[in-house]
Design a protein around this motif. Structure first.
Motif, PDB file in Angstrom:
ATOM      1  N   ARG A   1      16.160  -3.277  14.300  1.00 65.19           N
ATOM      2  CA  ARG A   1      15.508  -2.767  15.509  1.00 65.19           C
ATOM      3  C   ARG A   1      14.068  -2.334  15.183  1.00 65.19           C
ATOM      4  NH1 ARG A   1      19.530  -0.856  19.426  1.00 65.19           N
ATOM      5  NH2 ARG A   1      21.512  -1.750  18.781  1.00 65.19           N
TER       6      ARG A   1
ATOM      7  N   TYR B   1      17.727   3.489  19.646  1.00 62.28           N
ATOM      8  CA  TYR B   1      19.023   3.357  20.307  1.00 62.28           C
ATOM      9  C   TYR B   1      18.939   3.866  21.743  1.00 62.28           C
ATOM     10  CZ  TYR B   1      21.238   1.943  16.022  1.00 62.28           C
ATOM     11  OH  TYR B   1      21.587   1.229  14.910  1.00 62.28           O
ATOM     12  N   PRO B   2      18.734   2.958  22.689  1.00 59.98           N
ATOM     13  CA  PRO B   2      18.625   3.363  24.090  1.00 59.98           C
ATOM     14  C   PRO B   2      19.870   4.116  24.569  1.00 59.98           C
ATOM     15  CG  PRO B   2      17.928   1.089  23.830  1.00 59.98           C
ATOM     16  CD  PRO B   2      18.515   1.517  22.522  1.00 59.98           C
ATOM     17  N   VAL B   3      19.633   5.201  25.305  1.00 58.31           N
ATOM     18  CA  VAL B   3      20.707   5.951  25.959  1.00 58.31           C
ATOM     19  C   VAL B   3      20.202   6.335  27.350  1.00 58.31           C
ATOM     20  CG1 VAL B   3      21.838   6.918  23.899  1.00 58.31           C
ATOM     21  CG2 VAL B   3      19.858   8.065  24.873  1.00 58.31           C
TER      22      VAL B   3
ATOM     23  N   ILE C   1       9.457   3.973  28.305  1.00 59.65           N
ATOM     24  CA  ILE C   1      10.859   3.855  27.899  1.00 59.65           C
ATOM     25  C   ILE C   1      11.367   2.455  28.228  1.00 59.65           C
ATOM     26  CG2 ILE C   1      13.204   4.700  28.357  1.00 59.65           C
ATOM     27  CD1 ILE C   1      11.941   7.474  28.831  1.00 59.65           C
ATOM     28  N   LYS C   2      10.998   1.979  29.406  1.00 61.40           N
ATOM     29  CA  LYS C   2      11.462   0.644  29.819  1.00 61.40           C
ATOM     30  C   LYS C   2      10.857  -0.440  28.909  1.00 61.40           C
ATOM     31  CE  LYS C   2      11.844  -2.357  33.808  1.00 61.40           C
ATOM     32  NZ  LYS C   2      11.309  -2.686  35.128  1.00 61.40           N
TER      33      LYS C   2
ATOM     34  N   HIS D   1      12.608   0.301  25.180  1.00 58.46           N
ATOM     35  CA  HIS D   1      14.059   0.087  25.207  1.00 58.46           C
ATOM     36  C   HIS D   1      14.412  -1.263  25.830  1.00 58.46           C
ATOM     37  CE1 HIS D   1      15.341   4.566  24.595  1.00 58.46           C
ATOM     38  NE2 HIS D   1      14.840   4.004  23.522  1.00 58.46           N
ATOM     39  N   GLY D   2      13.576  -1.707  26.756  1.00 56.78           N
ATOM     40  CA  GLY D   2      13.800  -3.037  27.346  1.00 56.78           C
ATOM     41  C   GLY D   2      13.642  -4.126  26.293  1.00 56.78           C
TER      42      GLY D   2
ATOM     43  N   LEU E   1      14.286  -3.817  23.139  1.00 57.25           N
ATOM     44  CA  LEU E   1      15.490  -3.803  22.289  1.00 57.25           C
ATOM     45  C   LEU E   1      16.678  -4.419  23.014  1.00 57.25           C
ATOM     46  CD1 LEU E   1      15.110  -0.273  20.645  1.00 57.25           C
ATOM     47  CD2 LEU E   1      14.978  -2.488  19.494  1.00 57.25           C
ATOM     48  N   GLU E   2      16.809  -4.100  24.299  1.00 54.35           N
ATOM     49  CA  GLU E   2      17.919  -4.661  25.078  1.00 54.35           C
ATOM     50  C   GLU E   2      17.837  -6.193  25.085  1.00 54.35           C
ATOM     51  OE1 GLU E   2      20.394  -3.037  26.539  1.00 54.35           O
ATOM     52  OE2 GLU E   2      21.274  -4.702  27.666  1.00 54.35           O
ATOM     53  N   GLU E   3      16.639  -6.688  25.295  1.00 52.61           N
ATOM     54  CA  GLU E   3      16.434  -8.142  25.369  1.00 52.61           C
ATOM     55  C   GLU E   3      16.634  -8.782  23.984  1.00 52.61           C
ATOM     56  OE1 GLU E   3      16.101  -9.951  27.936  1.00 52.61           O
ATOM     57  OE2 GLU E   3      15.646 -11.854  26.954  1.00 52.61           O
TER      58      GLU E   3
ATOM     59  N   TYR F   1      20.651  -7.979  22.874  1.00 51.96           N
ATOM     60  CA  TYR F   1      21.700  -8.537  23.746  1.00 51.96           C
ATOM     61  C   TYR F   1      21.207  -9.665  24.652  1.00 51.96           C
ATOM     62  CZ  TYR F   1      24.253  -4.434  22.184  1.00 51.96           C
ATOM     63  OH  TYR F   1      24.862  -3.491  21.411  1.00 51.96           O
TER      64      TYR F   1
END
Lengths: 512, 74
Positions: free
Chosen positions: A105, A425-427, A489-490, A493-494, A496-498, A501
């Motif tokens: 990450r 680590y997005p929460v 944040i978007k 964290h976005g 990392l999400e992309e 996953y």
């Protein structure tokens, strides 16, 4: 060192010192070769151009992770505290898992947003210059002390190898100058290339040394275990002869020596340098093999040494003591050169990390923001010279305060953990800048209390106390303070999400 | 894009790897490791103390889990 001096014959010291100097000469050549490949570019000089492949990065990470302690200190630990030090496996395996999950990450965010230092990433997410300055200062403060530790280790090794013909001070000076020289010449490329040699050399040397000594002294590792069982059964149980390995220490060392070392800038910056996320995952899955198995021969040396040579006043000397008494000259030289490699590979990486943090987070950010890449390269070299001077003074002078600071440094970088987890680590409700800053402050105060004022209260490692209070403070404060903007944040964290996953590494290529 | 909690693995292989790794980590932490030392101290395996072999076995299985996760592209 008295008994050691008597054991040093002319042949042994000549061979041992000769091999160390041959090794040093080799690293200088590598530094010059790396210099020829250097581009006038910050990323190339500081981050190897973010192109480090698996083999180079692997050997660099393991060589950096294992310092002079792995060679001298771990044998001394087995010698004094017994089999409990095989606990080392818990943190070496955890280092792999952390690299696999967290390291990838950090790499992804570094690639997407061109981060070069830990402070770059944290300041961006928490939208705070205070976070940048605190993290940069913490990064430098808690690792600059390791320059002293490694430099002292180098001075000691060369002094031992030469039978005190080369003084500790001069040995420290030579090795600091050599390590800083190839760093200034070739940047991180020189550090990585020398780390490759250093990683291989130290691994071969410690295994050959452990096996040769166990066969010479006991007729093999299995007979060694038998002798330890008969002569020193107290070394084969927990918590060890001196009661060191209590449950609290066991768990605390697992956390402090995995997260605590990985979060230091000289390891964390390595994640930014990988050629791909896949490289980091390979690294995570396989580095524990090297890190863990290095402690197998040091266990033989330490435990066998406790039987063959009991009563050493300084247990860290057990490996060189046994070598000078029972090993051939060429092997002693080979192994002491390996110990030199272990210390130098950590020293050059710490010098590089501190140079990177000070150049990028302080010099470029606050003093000279819009200069050429060449300007920053020379500024970085100047910073290395200052660091070497400071490191040398710290190494040869004794300051009482340093003993305290070195004790603190092991768990210092660990205080960055909540802040880094908050980014990576997005929460639903992320940590805030007030939360991480207050958490770190409370963590440092607790660390000072649990390490200096009342060492390891109730048998629980100071790292656990400090991290516990840090996390609690960070969580509670973050509930009542303003988080970073939704867009930041978007954005982070976005990503990392992309990446994790979604579409993987292709998602990182779009911006760059 | 909705961003979900990243602390909990989402794929089946990820969940298996995380769970097994954590269970193995518990096996080498107090109180289990101290129970093993206390009660199985007299057992020796292949010429080495049980505690040493026990810890080594768990460590290498943990490394195996990491390599399995890599193979499964977790």
């Amino acid at each position: 060192m008295g008994s050691l001096e008597k054991g040093v014959t002319l042949e042994t010291w000549v061979v041992a010192t000769g091999l160390i100097f041959a090794y040093i000469a080799f690293t200088i050549v590598i530094g010059f070769v790396a210099n020829r490949a250097l581009a006038v570019d910050m990323e190339d000089f500081l981050l190897y151009g973010r192109k480090a492949g698996f083999v180079v990065l692997y050997l660099s990470v393991v060589a950096t992770y294992h310092s002079a302690f792995a060679f001298l200190g771990s044998s001394g630990f087995f010698y004094t505290h017994g089999i409990g030090f095989w606990q080392a496996g818990t943190w070496t395996v955890l280092v792999g898992a952390i690299t696999y999950t967290l390291g990838v990450r950090i790499w992804a965010l570094g690639k997407k947003f061109s981060y070069m230092t830990p402070a770059d990433m944290l300041a961006d997410f928490y939208e705070s210059e205070a976070v940048r300055i605190v993290v940069a200062l913490v990064s430098v403060f808690f690792t600059i002390l390791y320059i002293q530790v490694q430099a002292q280790g180098l001075g000691y090794i060369i002094s031992v190898a030469s039978g005190d013909r080369i003084s500790f001070e001069f040995g420290t000076f030579i090795l600091l100058v050599v390590a800083s020289g190839y760093l200034m010449a070739g940047g991180l490329r020189a550090v990585y290339w020398t780390d490759v040699i250093q990683g291989i050399w130290m691994y071969v040397a410690v295994w050959v040394g452990g096996l040769v000594l166990s066969y010479r002294l006991f007729g093999g590792p299995l007979n060694l275990w038998k002798e330890v069982r008969i002569a020193r059964p107290d070394l084969l149980s927990l918590p060890g002869p001196e009661g060191f390995f209590t449950p609290g220490m066991w768990m605390g060392m697992t956390i402090a020596l995995s997260f605590g070392i990985i979060l230091q800038p000289h390891i964390m910056i390595r994640y930014y340098t990988a050629a791909s996320g896949k490289t980091i995952k390979w690294l995570g899955a396989t580095t524990p093999i090297f890190l863990l198995t290095l402690y197998i021969p040091t266990a033989l040396v330490g435990l066998g040494g406790a039987v063959a040579l009991p009563g050493l006043s300084n247990p860290d000397q057990i490996f060189p003591e046994l070598l000078f008494r029972f090993a051939p000259a060429w092997l002693t030289g080979l192994i002491l050169a390996g110990a030199t490699a272990a210390a130098m590979s950590t020293l050059d990486s710490i010098l590089h990390a501190n140079m990177t943090v000070l150049t990028r987070d302080i010099y470029q950010r606050y003093f000279f923001p819009k200069r050429t890449a060449s300007h920053y390269l020379w500024a970085g070299r100047g910073i290395v010279m200052v660091l070497v001077l400071v490191g040398y003074i710290l190494s040869v002078k004794t300051f009482n305060v340093l003993v305290t600071l070195v004790a603190l440094s092991g768990s210092g970088a660990l205080q960055l953990l909540p802040a880094i987890l908050g980014v990576c680590y997005p929460v639903r409700k992320p940590f805030t800048k007030a939360g991480v800053l207050l958490g770190m402050s409370v963590g440092f105060c607790t660390l000072y209390w649990a390490l200096v004022i009342s060492p390891h209260p109730f048998g629980v490692h100071a790292a656990m106390w400090s991290l516990g209070t840090n996390v609690m403070t960070c969580m509670i404060t973050s509930r009542f303070t303003k988080p970073s903007s939704a867009s930041t944040i978007k954005r982070i964290h976005g990503t990392l999400e992309e990446y994790i996953y979604g579409s993987g590494e292709s998602s990182l290529e779009e911006i760059n | 894009m909705s961003i979900r909690n990243h602390y909990f693995p989402r794929t089946s292989a990820g969940k298996k790897a995380t769970l097994i790794f954590l269970i193995l980590m518990l096996l080498v932490q107090p109180p289990i490791v101290f129970w093993v030392d206390e009660n199985l101290r007299n057992i020796w395996i292949s010429g080495t103390p049980f505690l040493y072999s026990y810890l080594a076995t768990v460590y290498f299985v943990q490394i195996g889990v990491l390599i399995w996760a890599l193979w499964k592209k977790v």
